[in-house]
Enzyme design. Structure first.
Site, PDB file in Angstrom:
ATOM      1  N   GLU A  21      -2.595  48.017  22.484  1.00  0.00           N
ATOM      2  CA  GLU A  21      -2.192  48.858  21.236  1.00  0.00           C
ATOM      3  C   GLU A  21      -3.558  49.682  20.640  1.00  0.00           C
ATOM      4  O   GLU A  21      -3.388  50.240  20.263  1.00  0.00           O
ATOM      5  CB  GLU A  21      -2.333  47.904  20.272  1.00  0.00           C
ATOM      6  CG  GLU A  21      -0.460  46.941  20.058  1.00  0.00           C
ATOM      7  CD  GLU A  21      -0.471  45.826  18.695  1.00  0.00           C
ATOM      8  OE1 GLU A  21      -1.478  45.767  18.129  1.00  0.00           O
ATOM      9  OE2 GLU A  21       0.575  45.620  18.620  1.00  0.00           O
ATOM     10  N   ASP A  33       5.503  38.610  19.718  1.00  0.00           N
ATOM     11  CA  ASP A  33       4.110  38.587  18.335  1.00  0.00           C
ATOM     12  C   ASP A  33       4.388  37.950  17.834  1.00  0.00           C
ATOM     13  O   ASP A  33       5.101  38.811  16.754  1.00  0.00           O
ATOM     14  CB  ASP A  33       4.271  40.535  18.554  1.00  0.00           C
ATOM     15  CG  ASP A  33       3.227  40.903  17.555  1.00  0.00           C
ATOM     16  OD1 ASP A  33       2.046  39.913  17.178  1.00  0.00           O
ATOM     17  OD2 ASP A  33       2.978  42.261  17.394  1.00  0.00           O
ATOM     18  N   GLU A  49       2.990  37.998   8.775  1.00  0.00           N
ATOM     19  CA  GLU A  49       3.088  38.922   8.534  1.00  0.00           C
ATOM     20  C   GLU A  49       4.862  39.074   9.010  1.00  0.00           C
ATOM     21  O   GLU A  49       5.246  39.685   8.246  1.00  0.00           O
ATOM     22  CB  GLU A  49       2.453  39.349   9.924  1.00  0.00           C
ATOM     23  CG  GLU A  49       2.748  40.651  10.726  1.00  0.00           C
ATOM     24  CD  GLU A  49       2.214  41.216  11.407  1.00  0.00           C
ATOM     25  OE1 GLU A  49       1.797  40.082  12.082  1.00  0.00           O
ATOM     26  OE2 GLU A  49       2.369  42.296  12.102  1.00  0.00           O
TER      27      GLU A  49
HETATM   28  C1  BDP Z   1       0.140  42.237  15.885  1.00  0.00           C
HETATM   29  C2  BDP Z   1       0.035  43.491  14.104  1.00  0.00           C
HETATM   30  C3  BDP Z   1      -0.755  44.097  14.170  1.00  0.00           C
HETATM   31  C4  BDP Z   1      -2.243  43.567  15.545  1.00  0.00           C
HETATM   32  C5  BDP Z   1      -1.882  43.041  16.329  1.00  0.00           C
HETATM   33  C6  BDP Z   1      -3.064  41.725  17.650  1.00  0.00           C
HETATM   34  O1  BDP Z   1       0.913  43.728  13.558  1.00  0.00           O
HETATM   35  O2  BDP Z   1      -1.622  44.330  13.161  1.00  0.00           O
HETATM   36  O3  BDP Z   1      -3.804  44.090  15.557  1.00  0.00           O
HETATM   37  O4  BDP Z   1      -1.109  42.050  16.269  1.00  0.00           O
HETATM   38  O5  BDP Z   1      -2.305  41.120  17.747  1.00  0.00           O
HETATM   39  O6  BDP Z   1       1.287  41.056  15.359  1.00  0.00           O
HETATM   40  O7  BDP Z   1      -3.740  42.222  18.051  1.00  0.00           O
END
Ligand code: BDP
Length: 720
Positions: free
Chosen positions: A308, A382, A410
């Protein structure tokens, strides 16, 4: 004078009473013991306590005894200064107590390891006393918390022997806290770390936080967001971190930090962060040395790399092992660890996101140094409301693997919904991986019993913030609690943990207990039903992830909903079998065989792995479409039921917590209906089929649901 008296009353009389039920005390409220036999026994023990030595951890236990004696008995705990006094309760390590213990008992305790404890009765010179012991002061601390817990639950037995030891080495909270005190995916206010006032000002919350964690056996915390800011590695910030590390040490808690892979460029004036570059290696070695000068027991680094948009070794043509090992080498001389996350995926690679972690990490099996552990999310996408276990568990033999659960909700109702996550975690931990080994479950990889790995880890993304009750929703506390318990023992069942938490939080009155337990135990399945039943996933609103967004499309494909549900006029679901992306092929052959067949796969995973026609006949005899509508509707019905059952408790618990939860349950019902209506109206545009009579008809207008915007939703930077 009158004013002064009023101020006194407010401060000393009224406020403590009001505060007593606002949730701040968590599960450590030490309410008055009503039962007379227990009162008498505990009163006796607290009347003569002898500690065999002095150290900061014993000071903490003494404070906990003082506090609990006041709460349980309205009495002072009496600490004896010599062993000659009339002692009733002896507290000390095995070696401190050795003259009173028989050889076999010493051996038994020794087997409990560094953090284990033993508590029970002992006869000394014909006199019966009670002892709390372990192999280290931290073991004794855990034993003391367990002792207090048993009293608070009304289950203390003076004659019983109790012992336990953790099954997992690193039991860790991951805070996703930014240095400006915002919390990524945090729904309970701001970060409790007040970097601006540190190192000078110590917020009393730090201590209460440490107490709560130690009472669960949590022994490691990573303070900062995985989307890391290199600034935390500056010496002035390390001086702030040191204050926290010093506070947490006697509670048995080690501090970790997130390391931004590009720190050598951002703060070391280097042109590269290439892990094989000697200047880069020297940068990290110096940085690590500086940290250990301030914090001699620093835990190590948690790293999110090449995921990401976070920097990582791939920028330099290096792999994850080369990146992780470079940091591990810097940390090894000091006993530090690298926790390297497996949450990696790239939108440039045209592969099902589900497969990417395995594709990157399987070829590196055996290449990571001993002090590296790969932290793997429970599922491959996720933290969705329900995911099958991550295929990396069971796919490598010579790599340390740890679990990452998300405590902060989340994707599971954030802080407006009561969703007890224990059953979800239990489901994952109990799943069979079919990796050769005595029990072949995910849990038996995590604790090293199948995998044989020496370094073991369970991490949970924290749901803690500055809200008075710590977690926003009171029941978020149960998730913090359950995480700690499962990290200690990944085989413990969610129901018994819920029952413990309820007794500690609301008391042990039987009807209260069973009603709340029922609400908790059905809450996760309900949320899955009204959000993403039958293997659907990633249907939430874009970016803030609040509420439904099955229509989300455009931009990066694997951040849209369409990528995951693939609904069309024929059917719905992601074909991950060999005729599709073949992500299923990353699991053991036994699983591949069973899950490849849409009539064999557990229906809860059906649309995760298969694209299924709307008319497909389900086990119930209904079509897929009918079954899906029933799932959505039953989720809402359960939410309604939860509220009805909660309302029956009015008058049986304090008003403050009753109303807090009651209001949020109303919000939950609204949100559950919103999910059901929006998803079903949307999917109906593909199925073209009517809603069955037995469901409450989805109301509203799809366009309206699509138009909703939440630029100020918590957990992300405002986006308008
Ligand atoms: C996702 C979240 C994000 C996190 C990412 C992570 O939306 O904010 O940075 O995971 O685990 O679920 O790095």
């Amino acid at each position: 004078m009158k004013n002064l008296l009023f101020a006194f009353l407010i401060t000393f009389c009224l406020v403590p009473k009001l505060q007593a039920k606002d949730g701040y005390q968590l599960w450590l409220s030490y309410e008055k013991i009503e039962e007379s036999k227990l009162r008498q026994e505990v009163g006796q023990l607290f009347s003569g306590i002898y500690f065999f030595a002095q150290n900061p951890t014993y000071d903490i236990i003494k404070e906990e005894f003082t506090r609990s004696a006041e709460g349980f008995l309205d009495q002072k705990a009496n600490f004896l200064s010599t062993r000659d006094g009339d002692f009733k309760l002896l507290v000390g390590t095995r070696s401190e107590l050795s003259q009173y213990l028989g050889l076999s008992q010493q051996a038994e305790i020794k087997n409990l390891g560094e953090e284990g404890y033993w508590r029970g009765p002992l006869e000394i010179n014909g006199k019966k006393v009670y002892i709390i012991t372990g192999n280290s002061p931290i073991g004794v601390l855990y034993g003391s918390f367990d002792f207090l817990k048993s009293i608070q639950m009304g289950e203390f037995d003076l004659n019983a022997e109790n012992s336990d030891q953790p099954k997992v080495q690193l039991r860790m909270l991951n805070h996703w806290d930014n240095l400006d005190r915002t919390v990524e995916r945090g729904y309970a206010g701001f970060s409790i770390w007040d970097w601006h006032k540190l190192p000078g000002y110590i917020d009393p919350r730090y201590i209460d936080y440490a107490r709560a964690n130690a009472s669960l056996g949590i022994n490691a915390v990573s303070l900062t967001n995985v989307n890391a800011n290199a600034w935390i590695l500056r010496e002035d910030f390390i001086e702030k971190v040191k204050v926290l590390a010093d506070l947490f040490r006697p509670y048995g808690i080690k501090v970790y930090l997130t390391a931004r892979f590009s720190a050598p460029i951002e703060m070391g004036n280097l042109e590269t962060a290439d892990p094989l570059d000697s200047d880069v290696q020297a940068f990290w070695k110096e940085r690590v040395q500086m940290i250990y000068q301030h914090i001699p027991d620093f835990g190590g680094f948690l790293v999110k790399a090449n995921s990401e948009g976070q920097p990582g070794p791939h920028e330099y043509g290096r792999n994850h092992a080369e990146g992780a090992n470079m940091l591990a080498e810097a940390l090894a001389p000091f006993g530090g660890n690298v926790i390297w996350r497996a949450f990696v995926y790239s939108h440039e690679i045209d592969e099902d996101r589900h497969k990417q972690a395995n594709l990157e990490f399987e070829p590196l099996d055996g290449k990571f140094l001993e002090n590296v552990i790969i932290q793997v999310k429970n599922g491959a996408i996720d933290f969705q409301p329900r995911e099958p276990f991550h295929p990396l568990f069971g796919a490598v033999d010579e790599t340390n693997l740890g679990m990452e659960f998300q405590i902060t909700q989340e994707y599971l109702g954030q802080a407006t919904q009561l969703v007890y996550l224990g059953p979800m975690w239990e489901e994952i931990l109990n799943t069979k991986t079919y990796r050769p080994g005595p029990s072949s479950t995910v849990a038996s990889i995590i604790d090293g019993s199948d995998s044989g790995q020496k370094l073991t880890l369970m991490a949970g993304v924290s749901n803690i913030g500055t809200d008075r009750n710590w977690t926003g929703h009171l029941f978020g506390q149960a998730n913090w609690y359950a995480f700690g318990k499962m990290a200690w023992n990944p085989y413990q069942d969610a129901e018994s943990i819920a029952s413990e938490w309820i007794k500690l939080t609301f008391g042990h009155e039987q009807t209260l207990l069973s009603s709340i337990q029922n609400i908790m135990m059905e809450s996760h399945e309900a949320a899955v039903n009204y959000m993403t039943p039958m293997g659907l996933h990633h249907l939430m609103g874009r970016s803030h992830h609040y509420g439904p967004g099955p229509w989300v499309e455009g931009g990066r494909a694997d951040w849209t909903s369409l990528y995951y549900h693939k609904a069309d006029s024929q059917g719905i679901g992601f074909d991950r079998t060999s005729s599709g992306s073949n992500a299923l092929g990353q699991y053991a052959p036994e699983i591949v065989k069973e899950w490849s067949d849409p009539t064999q796969i557990p229906e809860k995973y059906l649309l995760w792995f298969h694209h299924i026609p709307w008319d497909f006949q389900m086990k119930s005899g209904k079509t897929l479409w009918e079954e899906m509508t029933l799932h959505y509707d039953s989720g809402v019905k359960t939410a309604l039921e939860m509220k009805k059952n909660w309302q029956k408790l009015e008058g049986q618990l304090d008003e403050e917590r009753f109303h807090h939860v009651n209001q949020l349950l109303s919000v939950q019902i609204e949100e559950a209906r919103w999910w059901r209506n929006a998803c079903l109206l949307y999917f109906q545009t593909f199925s073209g089929k009517p809603f069955p009579d037995e469901i409450e008809k989805p109301e509203g207008d799809l366009e309206y649901y699509k138009s909703l915007r939440f630029p100020f939703a918590p957990g992300i930077k405002p986006n308008w």
